[in-house]
Scaffold this active site. Sequence first.
Site, PDB file in Angstrom:
ATOM      1  N   ASP A 174       0.812  -1.208   0.000  1.00  0.00           N
ATOM      2  CA  ASP A 174       0.000   0.000   0.000  1.00  0.00           C
ATOM      3  C   ASP A 174       0.855   1.272   0.000  1.00  0.00           C
ATOM      4  O   ASP A 174       1.940   1.296   0.577  1.00  0.00           O
ATOM      5  CB  ASP A 174      -0.903  -0.022   1.241  1.00  0.00           C
ATOM      6  CG  ASP A 174      -2.054   0.951   1.100  1.00  0.00           C
ATOM      7  OD1 ASP A 174      -2.301   1.415  -0.020  1.00  0.00           O
ATOM      8  OD2 ASP A 174      -2.684   1.246   2.126  1.00  0.00           O
ATOM      9  N   HIS A 195       3.274   2.794  -8.694  1.00  0.00           N
ATOM     10  CA  HIS A 195       3.226   1.339  -8.889  1.00  0.00           C
ATOM     11  C   HIS A 195       4.543   0.870  -9.520  1.00  0.00           C
ATOM     12  O   HIS A 195       5.083  -0.166  -9.139  1.00  0.00           O
ATOM     13  CB  HIS A 195       2.041   0.949  -9.777  1.00  0.00           C
ATOM     14  CG  HIS A 195       0.712   1.323  -9.187  1.00  0.00           C
ATOM     15  ND1 HIS A 195       0.388   1.060  -7.877  1.00  0.00           N
ATOM     16  CD2 HIS A 195      -0.369   1.946  -9.720  1.00  0.00           C
ATOM     17  CE1 HIS A 195      -0.841   1.514  -7.636  1.00  0.00           C
ATOM     18  NE2 HIS A 195      -1.317   2.054  -8.737  1.00  0.00           N
ATOM     19  N   LEU A 250      11.223 -20.639  -2.266  1.00  0.00           N
ATOM     20  CA  LEU A 250      10.256 -19.652  -1.804  1.00  0.00           C
ATOM     21  C   LEU A 250       8.985 -19.811  -2.629  1.00  0.00           C
ATOM     22  O   LEU A 250       9.053 -19.861  -3.857  1.00  0.00           O
ATOM     23  CB  LEU A 250      10.822 -18.233  -2.019  1.00  0.00           C
ATOM     24  CG  LEU A 250       9.850 -17.065  -1.781  1.00  0.00           C
ATOM     25  CD1 LEU A 250       9.492 -16.943  -0.297  1.00  0.00           C
ATOM     26  CD2 LEU A 250      10.459 -15.745  -2.260  1.00  0.00           C
TER      27      LEU A 250
HETATM   28  C1  FPP Z   1      -1.560  -0.203  -3.638  1.00  0.00           C
HETATM   29  O1  FPP Z   1      -1.165   1.141  -3.685  1.00  0.00           O
HETATM   30  C2  FPP Z   1      -0.887  -1.011  -4.657  1.00  0.00           C
HETATM   31  C3  FPP Z   1      -1.518  -1.664  -5.677  1.00  0.00           C
HETATM   32  C4  FPP Z   1      -2.979  -1.582  -5.895  1.00  0.00           C
HETATM   33  C5  FPP Z   1      -0.811  -2.492  -6.681  1.00  0.00           C
HETATM   34  C6  FPP Z   1       0.652  -2.698  -6.521  1.00  0.00           C
HETATM   35  C7  FPP Z   1       1.121  -3.612  -7.603  1.00  0.00           C
HETATM   36  C8  FPP Z   1       2.407  -3.850  -7.902  1.00  0.00           C
HETATM   37  C9  FPP Z   1       3.546  -3.197  -7.180  1.00  0.00           C
HETATM   38  C10 FPP Z   1       2.724  -4.812  -9.006  1.00  0.00           C
HETATM   39  C11 FPP Z   1       2.565  -6.229  -8.543  1.00  0.00           C
HETATM   40  C12 FPP Z   1       2.815  -7.165  -9.633  1.00  0.00           C
HETATM   41  C13 FPP Z   1       2.978  -8.518  -9.487  1.00  0.00           C
HETATM   42  C14 FPP Z   1       3.164  -9.360 -10.702  1.00  0.00           C
HETATM   43  C15 FPP Z   1       2.968  -9.141  -8.160  1.00  0.00           C
HETATM   44  P1  FPP Z   1      -2.307   2.255  -3.754  1.00  0.00           P
HETATM   45  O2  FPP Z   1      -2.518   2.604  -5.177  1.00  0.00           O
HETATM   46  O3  FPP Z   1      -3.516   1.745  -3.029  1.00  0.00           O
HETATM   47  O4  FPP Z   1      -1.663   3.446  -2.997  1.00  0.00           O
HETATM   48  P2  FPP Z   1      -2.465   4.587  -2.218  1.00  0.00           P
HETATM   49  O5  FPP Z   1      -3.102   3.918  -1.040  1.00  0.00           O
HETATM   50  O6  FPP Z   1      -1.377   5.535  -1.840  1.00  0.00           O
HETATM   51  O7  FPP Z   1      -3.451   5.157  -3.181  1.00  0.00           O
END
Ligand code: FPP
Length: 223
Positions: free
Chosen positions: A2, A19, A114
């Site tokens: 998050d 992201h 893992l």
């Molecule tokens: C939350 O931050 C994060 C996500 C919804 C997605 C994160 C995904 C990745 C890092 C890629 C993962 C890929 C694989 C293949 C595992 P948010 O957008 O909710 O942040 P905020 O709370 O600050 O808005």
Amino acid sequence: MDGNGRWAQARNLPRTEGHKAGEHSLFEVVDGCLEAGVEWLTVYAFSTENWRRPKDEVRFLINFNEEILLRRRDELNERGVRIRFIGRRDWRVPKRLIKRMDEASELTRHNRKLTFTIAFNYGGRAEIVDAVREIAASGVNPKKITEKTIAKHLYDAEMPDPDLVIRTSGEFRISNFLLWQLAYSELIFTDTPWPEFQREQLFAAIGDYQERERRFGGVDSGS
Ligand code: FPP
């Protein structure tokens, strides 16, 4: 994972840049787990609620997940990582992404160093509903249903209950993550946004966890 969006916005960047920065953290954490001997790692990549985000962000996240799988699967495979997925495979998940998920799981299925589980289109309540549906459809006598029956029908029956759950970015919620499995998990909430969560922060969280006393509803064996 998050805090990507807020991290980016604080830097006047589009949320998607957060992201992208989060990918680095994710692989730092995978490396850290391999180094520390952690055998199971589960990340929340996309929740059943994330479809409510703006269309462009949803599209970005789907493509980004697919691209990471393609770009990183060989490296993960060489390092002994088994890739698995939990979540609902409903009409909203593009067929192409499902194909990539299956390819990644198939490629890495013999690895044991893992187990890296990616929760995609995952919701803890939806998982329990899906388990209950399967159990009901099997026609089992309700009196025979135990906690073990439910556990056996979760998306990945082999996945052990987590010892430790880490939520980044200053939120104090579970947000529908592994609801059944984390009944006795230790929880760590950190202010660090996901893009700044690196190996060092992982090791600090594991250190905190090691200081805790887990009684699972019993009493301390020393008292
Ligand atoms: C939350 O931050 C994060 C996500 C919804 C997605 C994160 C995904 C990745 C890092 C890629 C993962 C890929 C694989 C293949 C595992 P948010 O957008 O909710 O942040 P905020 O709370 O600050 O808005």
